[in-house]
Design an enzyme around this catalytic site. Structure first.
Site, PDB file in Angstrom:
ATOM      1  N   LYS A 165      14.349  10.084 -37.231  1.00 10.15           N
ATOM      2  CA  LYS A 165      13.926  11.626 -37.017  1.00 10.15           C
ATOM      3  C   LYS A 165      12.149  11.749 -36.977  1.00 10.15           C
ATOM      4  CE  LYS A 165      16.532  12.839 -41.018  1.00 10.15           C
ATOM      5  NZ  LYS A 165      17.363  13.865 -41.623  1.00 10.15           N
ATOM      6  N   ARG A 166      11.775  10.835 -37.638  1.00 10.48           N
ATOM      7  CA  ARG A 166      10.382  10.993 -38.078  1.00 10.48           C
ATOM      8  C   ARG A 166       9.651  10.703 -36.822  1.00 10.48           C
ATOM      9  NH1 ARG A 166      10.298  11.186 -43.467  1.00 10.48           N
ATOM     10  NH2 ARG A 166      11.237  13.348 -43.644  1.00 10.48           N
TER      11      ARG A 166
END
Length: 509
Positions: A265-266
């Site tokens: 998700k980063r």
RNA sequence: GGCCCCUUCGUCUAGCGGCCUAGGAUGCCACCCUUUCAAGGUGGAGACACGGGUUCGAGUCCCGUAGGGGCUACCA
């Protein structure tokens, strides 16, 4: 159902006589990741397939990582995706509480039991000791495993902090059955004495999930393949506790779209074909305008397939066929481009009433005042043109920008290929009075009239039609021009055409 | 590094020894349709990682190599 079918089915899921019960057990660490949701979906599909229960359990044994509001986000994601829960913190149920931090005693009891039976021991290693061991070689060296009881008591009396570690067998092999991969085997010598109970009295995942899955009568566990390396540890703990094990399915993980590394998700630098950021978190799917049924279809098509070369299928149909043993063991790159396609397929099938209801808030959020009657007329033109609900803004925002809100398009949009400002103005100048004089402003009538006009004026159809489109919609791509003008109404359409003409006049001077 | 898992078109996948001169989908490229963009239709390029076995016969079974991924925390 015949007896043989019943037998066949029990062989299939191989759960003895236990009722089918699965759980989704996320940690409350913030927004839900699509990978976790996929695990949830697979477990849910399996539970529904076998008429079992689906449970939600919150694994908040790491207080440091706990993020307030996470549980609401989890429920919001699940509700949106259409994964219904039978037992959980919100629903209640006979095996609660369903939040691990409220079940501490259970874990402590089991830890104590393990200690008493010699399957676990107190480890007094300090952070400094641990760091040193890690630096030296391969992790914890079991230095407290055989500490005489007296010494342990003395250290404890001195107030030394300790954790409880599991006594892993030092030799031999541990093998387990994975529903997806079949038999997996591990050398015990290579495994560590994992921490079961932390010094703060909280359990680690290794202890907590086992205790809970046992007490909650979980029959099948679907979890990410990251857990496969600790599978032998879990098997040994189950055995030491003397409990009947559930069946396990370690699901392959989603990789980044380029196939490199776990989907994170980063690092959202990955973009789809159209340059949009790739959605990874649950709320991003909602915000990007994907339909939950499309996302369900999309997710269940990764690592599993419906069969019959059929790409689109309802969730109800998927439930009829879903089988964990048919899941592909290989990890998959995240095939996000397919979601756009699937979503457009679903949007094209949604009822016009529902689509209107879905589109309205998107438009309003973009700042448009949405007239219901007009929206209802626009929707039919949009269904085959939208990849996502969001597309309605660039595609059809112009419909809701009248009464002063509409601005004439810039010349690069207004002036068509092989045209220039003079010719464009000429087309507009010729078309406006004809359109203005039209009694029947229906699309067919406009079409015929403009075709005649093109013929008479010597312009090509495309040049005339394209100019009108750009002038009225302000866009290069739009719903059909004459339908659009019809919806806009004769007066507003003419007004926009004149606006465009005027903008050209200004440019010329 | 150690341990574990995985390996069919760019991508998601079908294939569970002969039906495969490897099928579908997506994406891409053409063409058709066409008032743009789509949608739809038709067609095209595009894969069994490599090397050994086993077998009458291997994409399908076994071993090795390579590559990829995961784990290696008092996180889950």
């Amino acid at each position: 159902m015949s007896e043989s079918e019943i037998m066949g089915e029990s062989e299939l899921n191989d759960s003895g006589n236990r009722p089918v019960r699965l759980r989704y057990a996320p940690s409350p660490t913030g927004p839900q990741h699509i990978g976790g949701l996929r695990s949830a979906l697979f477990g849910w599909l399996f539970a529904r397939r076998h008429g079992g229960q689906f449970i939600l359990r919150i694994e908040d044994t790491d207080q440091k990582r706990s993020v307030p509001g996470s549980m609401d986000m989890i429920y919001e994601s699940l509700d949106w995706l259409g994964i219904d829960i039978d037992e959980g913190p919100r629903e209640g149920g006979e095996y609660g509480p369903y939040i691990q931090s409220q079940r501490l005693e259970l874990y402590q009891t089991s830890a104590r039991q393990l200690l008493e039976r010699g399957h676990a021991y107190k480890c007094f290693a300090t952070a400094a000791e641990l760091a040193e061991m890690r630096k030296a070689g391969r992790g914890y060296d079991r230095r407290y495993r055989d500490l005489p009881g007296d010494d342990a008591d003395r250290l404890e009396a001195e107030g030394r902090q300790f954790v409880i570690r599991f006594k892993m067998p030092l030799s031999g092999k541990t093998h387990g059955e994975d529903l997806i991969r079949g038999r997996v085997e591990f050398d015990n010598a290579g495994l560590q004495d994992a921490v079961l109970l932390k010094s703060d009295g909280f359990p680690t995942y290794h202890l907590a999930h086992i205790v809970d899955d046992h007490h909650m009568r979980v029959s099948h566990i679907t979890r990410a393949v990251e857990w496969l390396p600790s599978f032998p540890l879990h098997i040994q703990v189950w055995r030491a506790l003397g409990w009947e094990m559930p069946r396990f399915a370690h699901l392959p993980v989603l990789l980044n779209p380029n196939g490199k590394g776990k989907l994170s998700k980063r690092k959202q630098q990955f973009a789809g074909a159209d340059g949009k950021a790739v959605p990874v978190l649950a709320h991003e799917f909602m915000e990007a305008g994907y339909l939950p049924e499309a996302v369900r279809n999309f997710l269940s098509n990764i690592g599993w397939n419906y069969g019959d070369d059929q790409e689109t299928f309802s969730t109800a149909d998927a439930i009829q066929r879903f089988d964990l043993s048919a899941v592909n063991p290989a990890n998959s790159a995240y095939p996000i481009a397919k979601l756009d396609w699937l979503n457009s397929q679903y949007i094209a099938q949604v009822s016009e009433t529902r689509l209107a209801g879905l589109l309205r808030p998107v438009l309003e959020e973009a700042g448009y005042a949405v007239d219901e009657r007009r929206l209802r007329r626009v929707v039919p033109l949009l269904r085959v043109r939208l990849k996502s609900l969001r597309d309605v803004v660039p595609m059809a925002g112009f419909f809701f920008a009248d009464w002063g809100g509409f601005r004439a398009p810039t010349t690069d949009i207004l002036i068509q290929r092989k045209m220039d400002a003079v010719k464009t103005a000429q087309v507009l100048k010729g078309a406006i009075p004809i359109l203005e004089a039209l009694d029947d402003f229906a699309p067919d009538s406009q079409h015929e009239t403009m075709r005649n006009y093109a013929k008479a004026s010597g312009f090509k159809n495309g040049q005339v039609f394209g100019t009108l489109r750009a002038a009225v919609t302000g866009q290069k791509a739009s719903p059909p021009t004459f339908e659009s003008m019809d919806i806009l109404g004769q007066a507003e359409s003419i007004r926009r055409l004149k606006l465009a003409l005027a903008s050209l006049a200004t440019k010329e001077t």
